[in-house]
Design a protein around this motif. Sequence first.
Motif, mmCIF file in Angstrom:
data_model
loop_
_atom_site.group_PDB
_atom_site.id
_atom_site.type_symbol
_atom_site.label_atom_id
_atom_site.label_comp_id
_atom_site.label_asym_id
_atom_site.label_seq_id
_atom_site.Cartn_x
_atom_site.Cartn_y
_atom_site.Cartn_z
ATOM 1 N N ALA A 160 0.822 -1.214 0.000
ATOM 2 C CA ALA A 160 0.000 0.000 0.000
ATOM 3 C C ALA A 160 0.855 1.263 0.000
ATOM 4 C CB ALA A 160 -0.929 0.003 1.218
ATOM 5 N N PHE B 126 -8.890 0.898 -3.405
ATOM 6 C CA PHE B 126 -10.012 1.243 -2.529
ATOM 7 C C PHE B 126 -10.008 2.710 -2.102
ATOM 8 C CE2 PHE B 126 -10.974 -3.144 -2.393
ATOM 9 C CZ PHE B 126 -12.279 -3.224 -1.943
ATOM 10 N N CYS C 266 -10.395 6.803 -2.080
ATOM 11 C CA CYS C 266 -11.425 7.771 -2.498
ATOM 12 C C CYS C 266 -12.808 7.144 -2.516
ATOM 13 C CB CYS C 266 -11.093 8.390 -3.855
ATOM 14 S SG CYS C 266 -9.489 9.187 -3.859
ATOM 15 N N ARG C 267 -13.018 6.148 -1.681
ATOM 16 C CA ARG C 267 -14.334 5.510 -1.587
ATOM 17 C C ARG C 267 -14.838 5.520 -0.153
ATOM 18 N NH1 ARG C 267 -13.437 0.194 -5.429
ATOM 19 N NH2 ARG C 267 -12.729 1.344 -7.232
ATOM 20 N N VAL D 71 1.196 12.973 11.099
ATOM 21 C CA VAL D 71 0.987 13.033 9.649
ATOM 22 C C VAL D 71 2.182 13.743 9.010
ATOM 23 C CG1 VAL D 71 -0.576 13.866 7.837
ATOM 24 C CG2 VAL D 71 -1.506 13.182 10.056
ATOM 25 N N ASP E 229 2.909 15.776 2.861
ATOM 26 C CA ASP E 229 2.031 14.878 2.098
ATOM 27 C C ASP E 229 0.649 15.525 2.008
ATOM 28 O OD1 ASP E 229 0.324 12.887 1.160
ATOM 29 O OD2 ASP E 229 1.327 11.291 2.285
ATOM 30 N N ARG F 101 -1.977 14.900 0.290
ATOM 31 C CA ARG F 101 -3.137 14.010 0.336
ATOM 32 C C ARG F 101 -3.484 13.657 1.776
ATOM 33 N NH1 ARG F 101 -1.875 8.461 -2.357
ATOM 34 N NH2 ARG F 101 -0.405 8.470 -0.651
ATOM 35 N N SER G 68 -4.884 16.761 3.614
ATOM 36 C CA SER G 68 -6.282 17.043 3.240
ATOM 37 C C SER G 68 -7.206 16.012 3.859
ATOM 38 C CB SER G 68 -6.512 16.978 1.732
ATOM 39 O OG SER G 68 -5.601 17.740 1.066
ATOM 40 N N PHE G 69 -6.753 14.760 3.839
ATOM 41 C CA PHE G 69 -7.587 13.695 4.393
ATOM 42 C C PHE G 69 -7.911 13.966 5.851
ATOM 43 C CE2 PHE G 69 -8.014 10.053 7.065
ATOM 44 C CZ PHE G 69 -9.095 9.407 6.488
HETATM 45 C C1 LIG Z 1 -4.658 8.965 2.969
HETATM 46 C C2 LIG Z 1 -5.525 7.724 2.725
HETATM 47 C C3 LIG Z 1 -5.551 6.881 3.984
HETATM 48 C C4 LIG Z 1 -6.960 8.194 2.390
HETATM 49 O O1 LIG Z 1 -7.799 7.053 2.297
HETATM 50 P P1 LIG Z 1 -9.138 7.073 1.395
HETATM 51 O O2 LIG Z 1 -9.866 5.804 1.647
HETATM 52 O O3 LIG Z 1 -8.780 7.375 -0.004
HETATM 53 O O4 LIG Z 1 -9.923 8.308 2.032
HETATM 54 P P2 LIG Z 1 -11.473 8.682 1.875
HETATM 55 O O5 LIG Z 1 -12.017 8.098 0.629
HETATM 56 O O6 LIG Z 1 -12.173 8.333 3.140
HETATM 57 O O7 LIG Z 1 -11.369 10.260 1.707
HETATM 58 C C5 LIG Z 1 -11.947 11.160 2.637
HETATM 59 C C6 LIG Z 1 -11.592 12.582 2.266
HETATM 60 O O8 LIG Z 1 -10.184 12.795 2.355
HETATM 61 C C7 LIG Z 1 -9.777 13.732 1.328
HETATM 62 N N1 LIG Z 1 -8.860 13.022 0.408
HETATM 63 C C8 LIG Z 1 -8.704 11.687 0.230
HETATM 64 N N2 LIG Z 1 -7.786 11.431 -0.714
HETATM 65 C C9 LIG Z 1 -7.365 12.628 -1.157
HETATM 66 C C10 LIG Z 1 -6.434 13.047 -2.150
HETATM 67 N N3 LIG Z 1 -5.764 12.158 -2.894
HETATM 68 N N4 LIG Z 1 -6.247 14.366 -2.324
HETATM 69 C C11 LIG Z 1 -6.931 15.286 -1.602
HETATM 70 N N5 LIG Z 1 -7.850 14.946 -0.664
HETATM 71 C C12 LIG Z 1 -8.052 13.639 -0.431
HETATM 72 C C13 LIG Z 1 -11.022 14.143 0.586
HETATM 73 O O9 LIG Z 1 -11.540 15.307 1.189
HETATM 74 C C14 LIG Z 1 -11.956 12.969 0.845
HETATM 75 O O10 LIG Z 1 -13.307 13.330 0.830
HETATM 76 P P3 LIG Z 1 -14.164 13.173 -0.548
HETATM 77 O O11 LIG Z 1 -13.964 11.773 -1.035
HETATM 78 O O12 LIG Z 1 -15.551 13.470 -0.093
HETATM 79 O O13 LIG Z 1 -13.572 14.190 -1.458
HETATM 80 C C15 LIG Z 1 -5.019 6.891 1.510
HETATM 81 O O14 LIG Z 1 -4.843 7.744 0.415
HETATM 82 C C16 LIG Z 1 -3.702 6.152 1.774
HETATM 83 O O15 LIG Z 1 -3.693 5.022 2.237
HETATM 84 N N6 LIG Z 1 -2.555 6.780 1.436
HETATM 85 C C17 LIG Z 1 -1.251 6.140 1.642
HETATM 86 C C18 LIG Z 1 -0.851 6.050 3.104
HETATM 87 C C19 LIG Z 1 -0.986 7.390 3.803
HETATM 88 O O16 LIG Z 1 -0.650 8.442 3.273
HETATM 89 N N7 LIG Z 1 -1.488 7.337 5.046
HETATM 90 C C20 LIG Z 1 -1.678 8.517 5.876
HETATM 91 C C21 LIG Z 1 -0.620 8.516 6.899
HETATM 92 S S1 LIG Z 1 -0.962 9.784 8.081
#
Ligand SMILES: CC(C)(COP(=O)(O)OP(=O)(O)OC[C@H]1O[C@@H](n2cnc3c(N)ncnc32)[C@H](O)[C@@H]1OP(=O)(O)O)[C@@H](O)C(=O)NCCC(=O)NCCS
Length: 147
Positions: A34, A91, A93-94, A120, A124, A126, A129-130
Amino acid sequence: VTEGAGEARTETPFSIRTAREGEADVVLAFWSAAGAVPTVSDDRDAVERLLRHDPEALLLAEADGDVVGTVVAAWDGWRGSVYRLAVAPRFRCRGLGTALVRAAEQRLTEAGARRSQAVVVETDERAMSFWSAAGWHHQRERARFTR
Ligand SMILES: CC(C)(COP(=O)(O)OP(=O)(O)OC[C@H]1O[C@@H](n2cnc3c(N)ncnc32)[C@H](O)[C@@H]1OP(=O)(O)O)[C@@H](O)C(=O)NCCC(=O)NCCS
């Protein structure tokens, strides 16, 4: 912990449960696939120690029998800490990342935590924002010291 969550957003349903003893290798392989940023404690001993120390801490999301997400919701008796949030690329953005954070929050609240923190990588975008979208406050007035 959560059954069938996310069915509205993905055709493959996922469920979230606590990890079981003996799953350290599967979890380590998932983190590597991942793209989770590797840490010095990414080995079988460390994951098994976590599972022994706090059997409720490691939550897994599963779909079709595969691990598709993880989060560590650690309770030390004082504060909750959330680590190792990761979602399989297919999986993302779901809503699975949000569902994992909600499951972690629930676990920590039930354990007694009134405050929780997540570390965090600030560069990063992404991840930043998450966490904001998940409703967590970005605390700028504290520095983190490590050893
Ligand atoms: C960060 C991570 C956990 C997000 O998981 P995800 O299942 O895609 O998140 P969600 O679908 O629940 O997204 C929720 C919100 O987060 C934000 N978000 C998610 N991915 C994003 C991206 N690529 N860019 C900007 N915002 C983002 C959005 O606001 C999103 O809401 P929306 O779908 O209504 O627009 C995933 O991208 C990941 O595993 N990344 C690699 C590991 C990592 O970075 N972990 C975080 C360590 S702190």
